[in-house]
Write an enzyme that holds these catalytic residues in place. Structure first.
Site, PDB file in Angstrom:
ATOM      1  N   ASP A   1     -39.615   8.324 -14.939  1.00 26.30           N
ATOM      2  CA  ASP A   1     -38.170   8.697 -15.425  1.00 26.30           C
ATOM      3  C   ASP A   1     -37.385   7.711 -15.970  1.00 26.30           C
ATOM      4  O   ASP A   1     -37.798   6.307 -15.767  1.00 26.30           O
ATOM      5  CB  ASP A   1     -37.762   9.286 -14.227  1.00 26.30           C
ATOM      6  CG  ASP A   1     -36.270  10.420 -14.359  1.00 26.30           C
ATOM      7  OD1 ASP A   1     -35.674  10.335 -15.708  1.00 26.30           O
ATOM      8  OD2 ASP A   1     -35.689  10.804 -13.557  1.00 26.30           O
TER       9      ASP A   1
ATOM     10  N   ASP B   1     -32.674  18.766 -17.673  1.00 22.76           N
ATOM     11  CA  ASP B   1     -32.408  19.209 -16.311  1.00 22.76           C
ATOM     12  C   ASP B   1     -31.385  20.307 -16.106  1.00 22.76           C
ATOM     13  O   ASP B   1     -31.567  20.613 -15.012  1.00 22.76           O
ATOM     14  CB  ASP B   1     -31.406  17.785 -15.841  1.00 22.76           C
ATOM     15  CG  ASP B   1     -32.272  16.721 -15.381  1.00 22.76           C
ATOM     16  OD1 ASP B   1     -33.568  16.582 -15.313  1.00 22.76           O
ATOM     17  OD2 ASP B   1     -31.614  15.606 -15.380  1.00 22.76           O
TER      18      ASP B   1
HETATM   19  C1  DGJ Z   1     -33.320  12.715 -13.783  1.00 25.83           C
HETATM   20  C2  DGJ Z   1     -34.569  13.785 -14.091  1.00 25.83           C
HETATM   21  O1  DGJ Z   1     -34.489  14.474 -15.035  1.00 25.83           O
HETATM   22  C3  DGJ Z   1     -34.631  14.692 -12.455  1.00 25.83           C
HETATM   23  O2  DGJ Z   1     -35.523  15.914 -13.006  1.00 25.83           O
HETATM   24  C4  DGJ Z   1     -34.942  14.013 -11.425  1.00 25.83           C
HETATM   25  O3  DGJ Z   1     -36.104  13.636 -11.308  1.00 25.83           O
HETATM   26  C5  DGJ Z   1     -33.758  13.016 -11.447  1.00 25.83           C
HETATM   27  N1  DGJ Z   1     -33.669  12.220 -12.607  1.00 25.83           N
HETATM   28  C6  DGJ Z   1     -34.037  12.055 -10.233  1.00 25.83           C
HETATM   29  O4  DGJ Z   1     -33.131  11.326  -9.951  1.00 25.83           O
END
Ligand code: DGJ
Length: 731
Positions: A478, A548
C-alpha cells in the site's frame, strides 16, 4: 513485418500488427521527422506528406527562412529553443545557462528482440515477436547523444517508445525536461479521451473535442495519483466501442507524468507524454546517461474496444511478468472493512474458519498488525508484530489459517513512517522533510526517503524478515499519501531535482528485490485504492487494488474506466458488506458478487457477522468464480453498455479466444416504472456457433445474440441494483 530502413528516401518504416509508423530523415543534417502513423502500408514512400512550406527539399543551415521551417516540419522529438515554439520534448540548461538544443541523425541500429531498461519497468518480448529500432542523434553544440528507441510488436498494434540521453560533451548539463514520446500529425477532427478521478472515484472516462490550444493531464504528487491516469487517446469523430480510429499513449511509470495534446492554427496536432518536468532537473555529468521510461503507443481501427483488447493482450503478454498472470488467483478474504484495526489472532481465525467453509482460499491480514497500531496515528515503519494482538507472532496465526486450508497474505506500507514510531525515533532524518520547515503530514504519516539506499535496505530487511517468519503467500503493498516537502539529505543542491524520479526508481528496486527473493509471492499493489494503477506497477504485480470504493454501483464506472486499459485479471475487486461503508447504499449481495467477478474476486467483510442469507450465497459465488474466471482472466473484453453514460444499466462481456465460451454481465442499476425489457446486442461471438446459456430454456446462435440481441427481462416492480450473469457455452 518488423522494422526496415529505406536508403532511397531515408525513411524508417515500423510495422506492428495492423499499423505502420514512418519516420523520415530530412536534408543533409538528418532532421528526424514524423511522417505517418496509421493503417498498415505496403509503401514506404509517403514522405511527400511532410510540410515543407516554402522550403522544398533539404532545410539548408544557411536558409534565411530556417526558423519557419523548423517551426513547421513534423517532428519525432521536438527540442527547445531553436524555432519550434510548441511544447517540446526535451530541454536543457547548459553551462552558459542556455536551453536550446537540436537533434541531428547520426546512425541507427535495427535488431530482433528488445532490451530491458535498467531499473525501470519495461515491455518484454522475444526475437520472434519484437523488433527494435534505435535512432542515434546528436546535438553537436552540447555534445548530447539522444537515442530514440522504438520496439514494434508483431502480435499487437503496439509500438513502445523511450529515449536515452547521454552527455557526450565535456561540460555538465542539466536535463530539465525529458519526455518519452512525441508525435506531430494532421488533425482529423479528433476527440480527446482521458481518465480523471479522485480517491474512491478512480478511472472516470472524460471525452471532449480537441480544440485550439492545449489539453493536459498530469500528476505532480510524486505518484501516479487517482486524479488523472497517465493515458491520453485521440479518437476520430464519432469513434465508438466498435468503429473509428483511436491513437493512444499510456505511460509505463509510477510517478509524476505529463500527457499533453496541442492543436495549433495550421490544424496540426502534437501529442506528448513523459515524466512531468514539474520539480524535475537531472544533472548529466560528462559520460552520464538518462533513460526515460517507456510509452506504450497503441492504435486501433476498431474503435475504443479495439484499443482495449490490444492493451489487454499486450499487458498480459508483454508487461506482467508474474507467474500468476494466466493463473486463477486464490479467492481472498481481506479483513480491512471487516475489522479495520480492531482484530487479534482469534478474530482472524474465526473469519478464516467461516471462510474455509464457504470455499474461500486465502485470508489477508490488512493494516494494524504491527508496532502499536490500533488506529492510523502511529507505527508505520515498525514492521514487527504486535504481540498483544497476535500472541507468539505471525507463525502460530499463519499455521492455524493454513491448517484450515487457507493461504495467508499480509499488508505493508513500506514507503511510510509515522512520527510516532520506533523507526522515526531512531532515524528522523529518513523521513522526507526540508530542514527548518515542518513537513506536512497526511493521515498522520510522513514519506520515507527511499531514494536513499540505506533507507531502502533497512525497510527491505524488515519486510524480508516478516515474510521469512511464516508461510506468507501474498503481499498487499500500500502507499497512502502524496509526496511533499521535497528534500533528500543525500542529494547536493544541484541534484535536488532528481529526487522524485529517484524515489520512483527506489520503489521499483524494492519491488524487484521482493519479487526476485520471493518468486512465488502473489503481489498486489495498492495506493489508497487505485492511486498507483499504472502499467509500471503491472510489471511487478499482476493485480492492483482498484478503489477503496467497494459499492457495487460505484464500481461500475470505476471498473469501466480502468477496464478500458487494464486486463480485468488485474483489477482488484471484492464483495463488501452493506450498507456500504463509503456510500451507505444497500445493494443485493448477488449484485455485489456479480460485479466483483469481473475482477480478481474476493471478499472484504466480516463473514462471521453478515446476514445468514448473504453468507449462504458465498459458495455459489465461489463456484461461479471457478466456472468463469478463465474467461474473464484471459478472454477478449467487450463493453456493451455504460451506466456512466446511459444512467440506467451497465453491460459487458468476455469471450474466450476460441469463441467457445463467454460470460456476460448485466446490471440494471435504476428501475424505472415505465421501463421495458432491455435488449443488448452481444459482441465477439462466432455467428456460426450455437451457444447454450445456463438457466435458459433455449439455445441461441452467435448470429442471433450479436445481431438480434439478448433480452434481459425487467419484471414489474422488481427494484434497483439487479444484476444477471450469463455463462455461454458452445453446444
Ligand atoms: C488503503 C487501502 O486502499 C485499503 O484497502 C486499506 O488497505 C487501507 N489503506 C489500510 O490502511
Amino acid at each position: 513485418m518488423g522494422i526496415a530502413y529505406f536508403e532511397d528516401n531515408r525513411v524508417f518504416k515500423i510495422d506492428s500488427k495492423n499499423s505502420s509508423y514512418i519516420i523520415a530523415l530530412l536534408g543533409d543534417e538528418g532532421l528526424v521527422s514524423h511522417v505517418y502513423y496509421g493503417h498498415k502500408l505496403k509503401s514506404h514512400e509517403v514522405n511527400y506528406l511532410i510540410h515543407m512550406g516554402d522550403h522544398p527539399g533539404a532545410p539548408a543551415k544557411d536558409s534565411s527562412g530556417r526558423a519557419g521551417f523548423i517551426g513547421g516540419y513534423p517532428k519525432e522529438y521536438p527540442t527547445n529553443g531553436v524555432g519550434d515554439h510548441k511544447e517540446d520534448a526535451i530541454s536543457i540548461r547548459d553551462k552558459k545557462g542556455c536551453f536550446s538544443l537540436e537533434l541531428f541523425y547520426k546512425t541507427h541500429r535495427i535488431y530482433k528482440g528488445k532490451k530491458e531498461l535498467p531499473g525501470l519497468p519495461s515491455a518484454f518480448g522475444t526475437e520472434e515477436n519484437v523488433t527494435t529500432l534505435e535512432i542515434e542523434c546528436t546535438d553537436p553544440m552540447s555534445g548530447l547523444i539522444i537515442t530514440l528507441n522504438y520496439s514494434a510488436f508483431e502480435d499487437a498494434d503496439v509500438i513502445v517508445r523511450s529515449v536515452n540521453i547521454k552527455n557526450g560533451g565535456r561540460d555538465d548539463i542539466h536535463l530539465t525536461r525529458a519526455l518519452s514520446a512525441s508525435m506531430d500529425f494532421e488533425n482529423n477532427d479528433y476527440d480527446v479521451m482521458t481518465l480523471y478521478g479522485d480517491w474512491a472515484k478512480e478511472g472516470q472516462i472524460n471525452r471532449y473535442p480537441l480544440s485550439y490550444g492545449g489539453h493536459t493531464v498530469e500528476s505532480c504528487s510524486g505518484k501516479t495519483s487517482p486524479l488523472n491516469q497517465p493515458f491520453m487517446a485521440l479518437l476520430s469523430k464519432g469513434a465508438d466501442q466498435d468503429h473509428g480510429e483511436v491513437v493512444a499513449m499510456h505511460f509505463v511509470y509510477s510517478g509524476n507524468f505529463l500527457a499533453k495534446v496541442q492543436l495549433e492554427h495550421y490544424d496540426r496536432v502534437r501529442m506528448l507524454m513523459g515524466i512531468n518536468p514539474y520539480c524535475f532537473d537531472w544533472l548529466l555529468k560528462p559520460g552520464d546517461a538518462f533513460q526515460t521510461p517507456e510509452v506504450v503507443l497503441v492504435r486501433s481501427e476498431e474503435g475504443i474496444g479495439g484499443m482495449t483488447r490490444n492493451l489487454h493482450d499486450f499487458y498480459r503478454e508483454h508487461m506482467i511478468r508474474s507467474k500468476y498472470v494466466h493463473k486463477k488467483r486464490p479467492i481472498l478474504i481481506n479483513n480491512w472493512e471487516a475489522t479495520y484495526f480492531n482484530f487479534n489472532t482469534e478474530k482472524l481465525v474465526s473469519i478464516a474458519e467461516e471462510a474455509a467453509k464457504a470455499g474461500i482460499e486465502m485470508l489477508v491480514m490488512d493494516d494494524g498488525w504491527f508496532g502499536k497500531r490500533d488506529d492510523d496515528s502511529c507505527s508505520l515503519g515498525d514492521w514487527f508484530v504486535n504481540e498483544e494482538k497476535l500472541p507468539g507472532g505471525l507463525k502460530p496465526l499463519v499455521d492455524r489459517v493454513n491448517a484450515l486450508g487457507l493461504k495467508f497474505g499480509i499488508w505493508f506500507e513500506p514507503e511510510m513512517v509515522c512520527p510516532i514510531s520506533e523507526l522515526y525515533e531512531k532515524h528522523p532524518d529518513w523521513a522526507i522533510s526540508i530542514p527548518g520547515r515542518e513537513p506536512a503530514r497526511a493521515r498522520n504519516q510522513l514519506v520515507l526517503d527511499i531514494s536513499r539506499k540505506e533507507v531502502r535496505d533497512a525497510v527491505y530487511k524488515m519486510i524480508y524478515d516478516v515474510l521469512k517468519s511464516a508461510n506468507i503467500e501474498y503481499v498487499k503493498w500500500d502507499m497512502n499519501r502524496a509526496l511533499s516537502d521535497l528534500y533528500s539529505a543525500e542529494l547536493p543542491p544541484e541534484r535536488m531535482g532528481e529526487m522524485l524520479h529517484r524515489y520512483v526508481l527506489g520503489v521499483y528496486e524494492l519491488q524487484e528485490r521482493l519479487t526476485t527473493d520471493f518468486p512465488d509471492l502473489l503481489l498486489e499493489n495498492c495506493s489508497s485504492g487505485g492511486a498507483r494503477f499504472d502499467p509500471g506497477m503491472l510489471y511487478y504485480s499482476p493485480q492492483i487494488w482498484t478503489s477503496d470504493d467497494t459499492d457495487a454501483v460505484e464500481r461500475l464506472s470505476i471498473q469501466e474506466g480502468y477496464g478500458m486499459l487494464y486486463p480485468l485479471s488485474s483489477l482488484g475487486a471484492h464483495v463488501s458488506d452493506c450498507p456500504n461503508h463509503g456510500t451507505g447504499r444497500t445493494t443485493p449481495f448477488e449484485t455485489r458478487g456479480i460485479v466483483a467477478l469481473s475482477g480478481t474476486f474476493g471478499y472484504e467483510l466480516d463473514i462471521t457477522r453478515i446476514p445468514e442469507a448473504d453468507r449462504k450465497q458465498i459458495p455459489d459465488q465461489v463456484k461461479r468464480y471457478h466456472e468463469v474466471n478463465h474467461i474473464v482472466r484471459d478472454g477478449d473484453y467487450y463493453r456493451l453498455a455504460s451506466y456512466a453514460s446511459n444512467h440506467r444499466y451497465d453491460a459487458y462481456m468476455s469471450v474466450t479466444k476460441d469463441k467457445t465460451e463467454a460470460v456476460v454481465t448485466y446490471v440494471r442499476v435504476i428501475h424505472r416504472m415505465c421501463e421495458h425489457d432491455v435488449i443488448v446486442k452481444l459482441k465477439g461471438l462466432d455467428p456460426e456457433k450455437t451457444y447454450s446459456i445456463e438457466g435458459s430454456d433455449r439455445n441461441y446462435t452467435g448470429e442471433e445474440l450479436m445481431y438480434a440481441g439478448y433480452c434481459f427481462k425487467t419484471p414489474w416492480a422488481s427494484g434497483d441494483f439487479k444484476a444477471t450473469i450469463l455463462h455461454l457455452k458452445e453446444v
